[in-house]
Design a protein around this motif. Structure first.
Motif, PDB file in Angstrom:
ATOM      1  N   VAL A 147      55.539  28.204   7.656  1.00 22.10           N
ATOM      2  CA  VAL A 147      56.789  27.770   7.217  1.00 22.10           C
ATOM      3  C   VAL A 147      57.832  28.870   7.482  1.00 22.10           C
ATOM      4  O   VAL A 147      58.860  28.663   8.289  1.00 22.10           O
ATOM      5  CB  VAL A 147      57.016  26.940   5.974  1.00 22.10           C
ATOM      6  CG1 VAL A 147      58.690  26.489   5.716  1.00 22.10           C
ATOM      7  CG2 VAL A 147      55.961  25.719   6.223  1.00 22.10           C
ATOM      8  N   GLY A 187      61.779  24.384   0.923  1.00 19.63           N
ATOM      9  CA  GLY A 187      61.326  23.136   1.490  1.00 19.63           C
ATOM     10  C   GLY A 187      62.520  22.043   1.476  1.00 19.63           C
ATOM     11  O   GLY A 187      62.645  21.352   2.583  1.00 19.63           O
ATOM     12  N   MET A 196      56.217  20.051   5.005  1.00 19.38           N
ATOM     13  CA  MET A 196      56.088  21.309   5.413  1.00 19.38           C
ATOM     14  C   MET A 196      55.182  21.338   6.851  1.00 19.38           C
ATOM     15  O   MET A 196      55.369  21.996   7.859  1.00 19.38           O
ATOM     16  CB  MET A 196      56.010  22.408   4.573  1.00 19.38           C
ATOM     17  CG  MET A 196      56.861  22.602   3.671  1.00 19.38           C
ATOM     18  SD  MET A 196      58.640  23.034   4.402  1.00 19.38           S
ATOM     19  CE  MET A 196      59.351  21.420   4.281  1.00 19.38           C
TER      20      MET A 196
END
Length: 129
Positions: free
Chosen positions: A18, A62, A105
């Protein structure tokens, strides 16, 4: 080198993927007192310790990614979540997990880095956005 599907990423590997997908640069500083890797991540003028970066928790980075990129999260059944970037396309890839942020994610990583990422022998990500 080992390849792992974005749909199977978990833990540190998911967090690394990520970070890379979101434009962060990972810089290994050295080893800590317990032989753990000391990693800083940098992006533009921002810098932080990697162990403080966790996009898989609701209060983490996130949520910014979910809202910014328009990731759809849908509860499926009692314990599962589905994440997709379908924009009305029912054939878009879908990612499932009990944790909605993990599903989101994985979806984000796949959209930016592809369906698979490469890991070196120590499990460190070898992909670049």
């Amino acid at each position: 080198m080992t390849k792992i599907k974005a749909a199977n990423l978990t833990g540190v590997q998911l967090r690394m993927a990520v970070a890379i997908a979101d434009g962060w640069t990972l810089v290994q500083i050295g080893e800590g007192p317990f032989n753990e890797l000391m990693i800083r991540i940098t992006k533009d003028r921002d810098s932080q310790w990697f162990d403080q970066y966790d996009p898989t928790i609701p209060s983490g980075e996130g949520m910014t990614i979910v809202f910014r990129d328009g990731i759809s999260l849908i509860k499926v059944g009692i314990m599962n979540w589905r994440a997709t970037l379908d924009y009305g396309n029912s054939s878009a890839p879908q990612f499932h997990d009990e944790n909605p942020m993990i599903a989101a994610m994985r979806c984000y990583v796949a959209s930016k880095l592809g369906d698979e990422v490469e890991l070196d022998a120590e499990g460190m990500l070898q992909c670049h956005a």
